[in-house]
Every structure is written in C-alpha cells, then in structure tokens.
Write an enzyme that holds these catalytic residues in place. Structure first.
Site, PDB file in Angstrom:
ATOM      1  N   HIS A 196       0.812  -1.216   0.000  1.00 34.90           N
ATOM      2  CA  HIS A 196       0.000   0.000   0.000  1.00 34.90           C
ATOM      3  C   HIS A 196       0.845   1.265   0.000  1.00 34.90           C
ATOM      4  O   HIS A 196       0.541   2.228  -0.701  1.00 34.90           O
ATOM      5  CB  HIS A 196      -0.906  -0.032   1.236  1.00 34.90           C
ATOM      6  CG  HIS A 196      -1.909   1.062   1.308  1.00 34.90           C
ATOM      7  ND1 HIS A 196      -2.943   1.195   0.407  1.00 34.90           N
ATOM      8  CD2 HIS A 196      -2.053   2.085   2.194  1.00 34.90           C
ATOM      9  CE1 HIS A 196      -3.684   2.248   0.730  1.00 34.90           C
ATOM     10  NE2 HIS A 196      -3.164   2.812   1.805  1.00 34.90           N
ATOM     11  N   PHE A 197       1.913   1.275   0.799  1.00 38.54           N
ATOM     12  CA  PHE A 197       2.789   2.449   0.883  1.00 38.54           C
ATOM     13  C   PHE A 197       4.033   2.201   0.022  1.00 38.54           C
ATOM     14  O   PHE A 197       5.137   1.974   0.529  1.00 38.54           O
ATOM     15  CB  PHE A 197       3.158   2.741   2.340  1.00 38.54           C
ATOM     16  CG  PHE A 197       2.049   3.386   3.115  1.00 38.54           C
ATOM     17  CD1 PHE A 197       1.757   4.734   2.958  1.00 38.54           C
ATOM     18  CD2 PHE A 197       1.279   2.641   3.999  1.00 38.54           C
ATOM     19  CE1 PHE A 197       0.724   5.334   3.676  1.00 38.54           C
ATOM     20  CE2 PHE A 197       0.255   3.228   4.716  1.00 38.54           C
ATOM     21  CZ  PHE A 197      -0.028   4.572   4.558  1.00 38.54           C
TER      22      PHE A 197
END
Length: 289
Positions: free
Chosen positions: A267-268
């Site tokens: 996600h990051f």
C-alpha cells in the site's frame, strides 16, 4: 540525482494551521502531493528531494493529520468535502494556478474533488494506490468499513478501530512488501504516534464513516477523466489488499492512454520504491507538462 533542501512551513486556512513541506524552484511547475490514511506529508520524505530539482513540490498535511491542526469534531466537520475545501483554499492562498496531483489513498478523493472544481488547474495526475473505481476495493479489507458506512453503531465501529491500532497501521505498511526490512519502522511508528493523540479516535471514525460520499462521486470522477483527457500515471503497489491492482487498471476504461505500472510492493509503495516511482514520474511529467 541531486538532493534539495526541504522547507517545513505552516499556512493558516480558516484559522487552522496547515503544515506543509515544500522544495524546489519557486517558478517551476508545481506538484501537489496529497497523502493518505493514516499518514501525512511524512510519507513523501524520500520522494520530494528526488523531484525538487525540476519541480516546485508541495505536500500538505490534511486537517486532523500530521502536524496540521486537529480541531475537535464538534467544531470541524471531518468529511472529505471539508478536507478538499480546505486544501482548495490552501492552494489558492499559495497562488497555485496550475499543478499536477500526486494522490494516494485519502489523497485521491480529496485531489479529485479539486479536479472537479477546477479542471483547468490540474495538469496531470499521478495515482499511487489512489482509488477511483469500485474494482479497486479489496473485499476483505473493505468489509468492516462498508458495514460502518451502512450503519454506524458501537458494533460496527469496533473492527474499524482496529484499522488504526498500532498493529493495524503496521500491517498497512508491511503487508505485501517482499522484503519488510526495507521499510523503516520510523514510518509506521510516526503514524501510530500521531493517531494516538487525544481526540484522534473520533476524528478517524468520522472520516471513515464519510467514505461513502466518495463512492457517490465516482461517476463524476469518471466523467472528468473522459472529458479532460488528463494525463495519468498509475504507479501502484500490486500487492496492496486495500486498493487492489484492478483499481489501477480501471483507469484505462476512461483514460485509454493512462500509463500503468504495477510494482512488487504494498500500500505504501514509496517506502520501498521511491527511486523507481520518481524515475517514472520524471519521465511521465517531462513528456506531459
């Protein structure tokens, strides 16, 4: 690639302090970086110096996040409409007449509201796990959120609170990352500390409860893509189970020339692939700005 000094500044918008990071020449094309949940402009700490030789890079903390003001929910409505409105005023106070957007997670519905309000100002969009399509919603991750959106009760709030617990935040940073040792603990510990402040539990619940307002705008976002033909680059963590890769591929339905790169991370994505993302951005923006 040279590094550049990053300034940490504060601008008052509606009596509220908005903290932001800024680097690059004052007369260069502007990149407006809009962070996601539960982070802040801290998520751009590696990316900004990689772009600041060529662009004026500005990354604000949304109200309620990072070092920006966190007014009590009784005094400030924590909705995506309101966060976008504050961000819009922030850009106008800085005199930003045109800018490219970098949108991630919460930054997507905030930034795309700016595009709907001022389509002529947005020169390009870089989306990094910044969703605008139902296909992008990971079923398991979104089940408790959808239940909360449908009906907010103590029973539906309880599993959502786990999303921004220390373990929940750490999971968002590490899940899907091939080599978790590449992710600095400073990142998720920074977010955990900011979210642990008094009042944050209700702030985050209010915002998550409002996420359904973003779904309602998806058709308007899609129409904007089709009508504007805005240049779009998707640099997406392919192993993200919050905003899954189908959300990246869906942009081509309305923007057939969208450039899409699925990266082997979560996600990051900036935690592990900042150099690669910066390189893709420099090539994409170099052709389109």
């Amino acid at each position: 690639m040279p590094t550049h000094q990053v300034h940490h500044r504060t601008l008052t918008v509606r009596g509220l302090d908005v903290h932001y990071r800024e680097a690059g020449p004052a007369d260069a094309p502007v990149l407006l970086l809009l962070h996601g949940f539960p982070s802040s402009s801290h998520m751009f700490r590696d990316l900004i110096p990689l772009l600041a030789d060529r662009y004026r890079v500005i990354a604000p903390d949304h109200i309620g996040f990072g070092r920006s003001a966190t007014p009590d929910p009784s005094a400030f409505p924590y909705t995506f409409d309101e966060l976008a409105s504050v961000t819009d005023e922030f850009t106008q106070l800085l005199g930003l007449e045109r800018y490219a957007l970098y949108i991630q997670d919460y930054g997507a519905p905030i930034g795309l509201r700016l595009a709907l309000a001022h389509p002529g100002r947005v020169t390009a969009i870089v989306t990094q796990n910044g969703n605008a399509y139902e296909e992008g919603l990971g079923a398991e991750a979104w089940a408790p959120v959808l239940a909360l959106i449908e009906k907010r009760t103590p029973e539906t709030e309880a599993p959502v609170r786990e999303i921004y617990s220390p373990d929940g935040i750490k999971w968002q940073y590490l899940h899907g990352v091939q080599d978790p040792t590449l992710v600095s603990p400073d990142a998720y510990e920074h977010d955990t500390a900011r979210i642990a402040r008094p009042g944050q539990a209700e702030i985050q619940l209010d915002l998550i409860s409002d996420y359904g307002a973003n779904f309602a705008l998806y058709p308007a976002f899609h129409a904007y893509f089709r009508e504007s033909r805005v240049p779009l680059l998707a640099v997406w963590g392919a192993h993200d189970e919050i905003f899954v890769p189908e959300g990246a591929l869906a942009f081509r339905r309305d923007l057939p020339e969208a450039e899409i790169h699925l990266l082997p991370t979560g996600h990051f994505a900036l935690e592990t692939h900042a150099d690669q993302i910066a390189g893709l951005m420099r090539e994409f923006l170099g052709r389109n700005l």
